[in-house]
Design a protein around this motif. Sequence first.
Motif, PDB file in Angstrom:
ATOM      1  N   ALA A  13       0.802  -1.223   0.000  1.00 57.96           N
ATOM      2  CA  ALA A  13       0.000   0.000   0.000  1.00 57.96           C
ATOM      3  C   ALA A  13       0.834   1.273   0.000  1.00 57.96           C
ATOM      4  CB  ALA A  13      -0.937   0.020   1.213  1.00 57.96           C
ATOM      5  N   ALA A  14       2.117   1.190   0.379  1.00 60.95           N
ATOM      6  CA  ALA A  14       2.956   2.393   0.443  1.00 60.95           C
ATOM      7  C   ALA A  14       4.406   1.982   0.624  1.00 60.95           C
ATOM      8  CB  ALA A  14       2.523   3.301   1.603  1.00 60.95           C
ATOM      9  N   ILE A  15       5.294   2.919   0.320  1.00 60.36           N
ATOM     10  CA  ILE A  15       6.710   2.751   0.647  1.00 60.36           C
ATOM     11  C   ILE A  15       7.167   3.993   1.413  1.00 60.36           C
ATOM     12  CG2 ILE A  15       7.223   1.281  -1.342  1.00 60.36           C
ATOM     13  CD1 ILE A  15       8.621   3.804  -2.586  1.00 60.36           C
ATOM     14  N   VAL A  16       8.241   3.811   2.188  1.00 57.98           N
ATOM     15  CA  VAL A  16       8.844   4.928   2.921  1.00 57.98           C
ATOM     16  C   VAL A  16      10.331   4.932   2.599  1.00 57.98           C
ATOM     17  CG1 VAL A  16       9.271   5.970   5.175  1.00 57.98           C
ATOM     18  CG2 VAL A  16       7.151   4.682   4.782  1.00 57.98           C
ATOM     19  N   SER A  17      10.842   6.079   2.185  1.00 62.08           N
ATOM     20  CA  SER A  17      12.244   6.201   1.807  1.00 62.08           C
ATOM     21  C   SER A  17      12.738   7.604   2.100  1.00 62.08           C
ATOM     22  CB  SER A  17      12.422   5.889   0.311  1.00 62.08           C
ATOM     23  OG  SER A  17      13.760   6.112  -0.096  1.00 62.08           O
ATOM     24  N   GLY A  18      14.019   7.693   2.415  1.00 64.28           N
ATOM     25  CA  GLY A  18      14.617   9.009   2.621  1.00 64.28           C
ATOM     26  C   GLY A  18      15.206   9.609   1.361  1.00 64.28           C
ATOM     27  N   ASP A  19      15.095   8.897   0.240  1.00 58.43           N
ATOM     28  CA  ASP A  19      15.690   9.313  -1.033  1.00 58.43           C
ATOM     29  C   ASP A  19      14.582   9.750  -1.983  1.00 58.43           C
ATOM     30  OD1 ASP A  19      16.744   9.377  -3.631  1.00 58.43           O
ATOM     31  OD2 ASP A  19      18.174   7.775  -3.231  1.00 58.43           O
ATOM     32  N   GLY A  36       8.366  10.213   2.739  1.00 52.98           N
ATOM     33  CA  GLY A  36       9.690  10.418   3.307  1.00 52.98           C
ATOM     34  C   GLY A  36       9.688   9.982   4.766  1.00 52.98           C
ATOM     35  N   TYR A  37      10.879   9.829   5.340  1.00 53.23           N
ATOM     36  CA  TYR A  37      10.943   9.434   6.749  1.00 53.23           C
ATOM     37  C   TYR A  37      10.244  10.451   7.639  1.00 53.23           C
ATOM     38  CZ  TYR A  37      14.429   5.928   5.388  1.00 53.23           C
ATOM     39  OH  TYR A  37      15.080   4.872   4.817  1.00 53.23           O
ATOM     40  N   GLU A  38      10.333  11.725   7.260  1.00 54.97           N
ATOM     41  CA  GLU A  38       9.687  12.761   8.064  1.00 54.97           C
ATOM     42  C   GLU A  38       8.160  12.695   7.973  1.00 54.97           C
ATOM     43  OE1 GLU A  38       9.891  14.357   3.948  1.00 54.97           O
ATOM     44  OE2 GLU A  38      11.239  13.193   5.248  1.00 54.97           O
ATOM     45  N   GLN A  39       7.655  11.912   7.023  1.00 56.29           N
ATOM     46  CA  GLN A  39       6.203  11.755   6.864  1.00 56.29           C
ATOM     47  C   GLN A  39       5.696  10.435   7.437  1.00 56.29           C
ATOM     48  OE1 GLN A  39       6.599  12.191   2.525  1.00 56.29           O
ATOM     49  NE2 GLN A  39       5.229  13.978   2.646  1.00 56.29           N
ATOM     50  N   LYS A  66      14.052  -0.278  16.280  1.00 55.13           N
ATOM     51  CA  LYS A  66      13.272  -0.015  17.491  1.00 55.13           C
ATOM     52  C   LYS A  66      12.387   1.216  17.335  1.00 55.13           C
ATOM     53  CE  LYS A  66      14.498   2.229  21.222  1.00 55.13           C
ATOM     54  NZ  LYS A  66      15.083   2.677  22.522  1.00 55.13           N
ATOM     55  N   GLU A  67      12.966   2.329  16.902  1.00 61.46           N
ATOM     56  CA  GLU A  67      12.184   3.567  16.794  1.00 61.46           C
ATOM     57  C   GLU A  67      10.965   3.377  15.906  1.00 61.46           C
ATOM     58  OE1 GLU A  67      12.339   7.966  14.692  1.00 61.46           O
ATOM     59  OE2 GLU A  67      14.227   6.869  14.963  1.00 61.46           O
ATOM     60  N   TYR A  68      11.169   2.766  14.745  1.00 62.25           N
ATOM     61  CA  TYR A  68      10.064   2.655  13.794  1.00 62.25           C
ATOM     62  C   TYR A  68       9.037   1.614  14.239  1.00 62.25           C
ATOM     63  CZ  TYR A  68      12.044   6.048  10.649  1.00 62.25           C
ATOM     64  OH  TYR A  68      12.486   7.231  10.109  1.00 62.25           O
ATOM     65  N   THR A  69       9.469   0.655  15.049  1.00 59.38           N
ATOM     66  CA  THR A  69       8.521  -0.303  15.630  1.00 59.38           C
ATOM     67  C   THR A  69       7.679   0.363  16.709  1.00 59.38           C
ATOM     68  OG1 THR A  69       9.906  -2.232  15.167  1.00 59.38           O
ATOM     69  CG2 THR A  69       8.331  -2.435  16.980  1.00 59.38           C
ATOM     70  N   LEU A  70       8.316   1.090  17.610  1.00 63.47           N
ATOM     71  CA  LEU A  70       7.573   1.735  18.696  1.00 63.47           C
ATOM     72  C   LEU A  70       6.567   2.740  18.158  1.00 63.47           C
ATOM     73  CD1 LEU A  70      10.280   2.343  21.474  1.00 63.47           C
ATOM     74  CD2 LEU A  70       8.902   0.315  21.007  1.00 63.47           C
ATOM     75  N   ARG A  71       6.954   3.474  17.138  1.00 65.46           N
ATOM     76  CA  ARG A  71       6.027   4.455  16.563  1.00 65.46           C
ATOM     77  C   ARG A  71       4.843   3.759  15.899  1.00 65.46           C
ATOM     78  NH1 ARG A  71       9.456   8.608  13.067  1.00 65.46           N
ATOM     79  NH2 ARG A  71       7.382   9.582  12.857  1.00 65.46           N
TER      80      ARG A  71
END
Length: 367
Positions: A35-41, A58-61, A84-89
Amino acid sequence: MGQKNVRYAVVGTGWFAQEAILPAFQNATEHSKLAAIVSGDPVKQKEVGERYGVPAYGYEQYGDLLESGSIDAVYIALPNAMHKEYTLRAAKHKIHVLTEKPMAANAAECREMVAACSDAGVKLMVAYRLHFESGNLTAIDHIKSGKIGEPRLFSSVFTQEIQEGNTRLDADLAGSPLMDIGIYCINAARYLFQDDPIEVTGFAASSGETKFREVPEMVTAVLRFPKDRLASFTCGFGEARVSEYRVVGTAGDLRMQTGYTFRGAIQMHLTDEKGETRTTEFGERDQVGPEIEYFSECVLRNREPEPNGLEGLADLIIIDAINEACATGRAVKLPPFAQKPRPSLRQEYKMPKVSAPGLVNAASPGG
């Protein structure tokens, strides 16, 4: 949950995500949907998003995506220190989590992730693809059924050349040969012995190349298991590509060539008590699609995944202890492990191999 599909965002678009995870959604169709991708590039956001016909963030989104109502789960394919950060969020927003291994940078982070997902009532699974692969599951079955007698020794070598600048050589991102590929050897010893170690020792070494200024070139470890069984392995980032393991029992032995690979065939050589060897080849199949479909079924049926957070935690407890042994020169005793189911042929999936399109701003770790 009354829905038929679990909607995924793949978080991270590096080499493995583009090479294996994203293409796997063409097989994982019964209960799963990209359904979506997340990338910093920004280039990856545009080109990879368009390639798969999904929105890119983006990561900020990431927070906006978690709040959007457009996804049910994330597949985290980021550097180890970011798991860890992305799991907790995600857990905070009631989003289920499938994360690449190693589960986190250390055992303490794993415990935080397990607690957060449990408190939020969401599923947490670690992407141990070999828990669904025919060759390794058959090896487990052969050993459990006594085809080599009582298993006594496990030995393994898993090495490859990693190019300068790769994130696997970055200590701040929790890279190292032990974290990236040694974990396969540890996990294999555990599922083949159907047990957990009670003591470990280890040694780290480097050739002096500048690319190993933050992490060792190679690590060798010995794990003592109950019933006085021993498992030893060497993993390294500066050697030719080798991926194999062997289990020696009281009446025979089982050897796996390219036992950890996701590209190409896996060969099993089973030698019985008469000294006769039978070779079985397991052709290349998609190993990531099965993970995704299995996790989706767990989410939809409210079932605990077999390779759950406790499985990921166990390997990090062992890795932390091996690192301590390497640093101190002393063997490290391990605490008792939480009991949980282990992989078996009941988890076997057979999906056709997938071909990845060209990589976008990414490269194989070996160049």
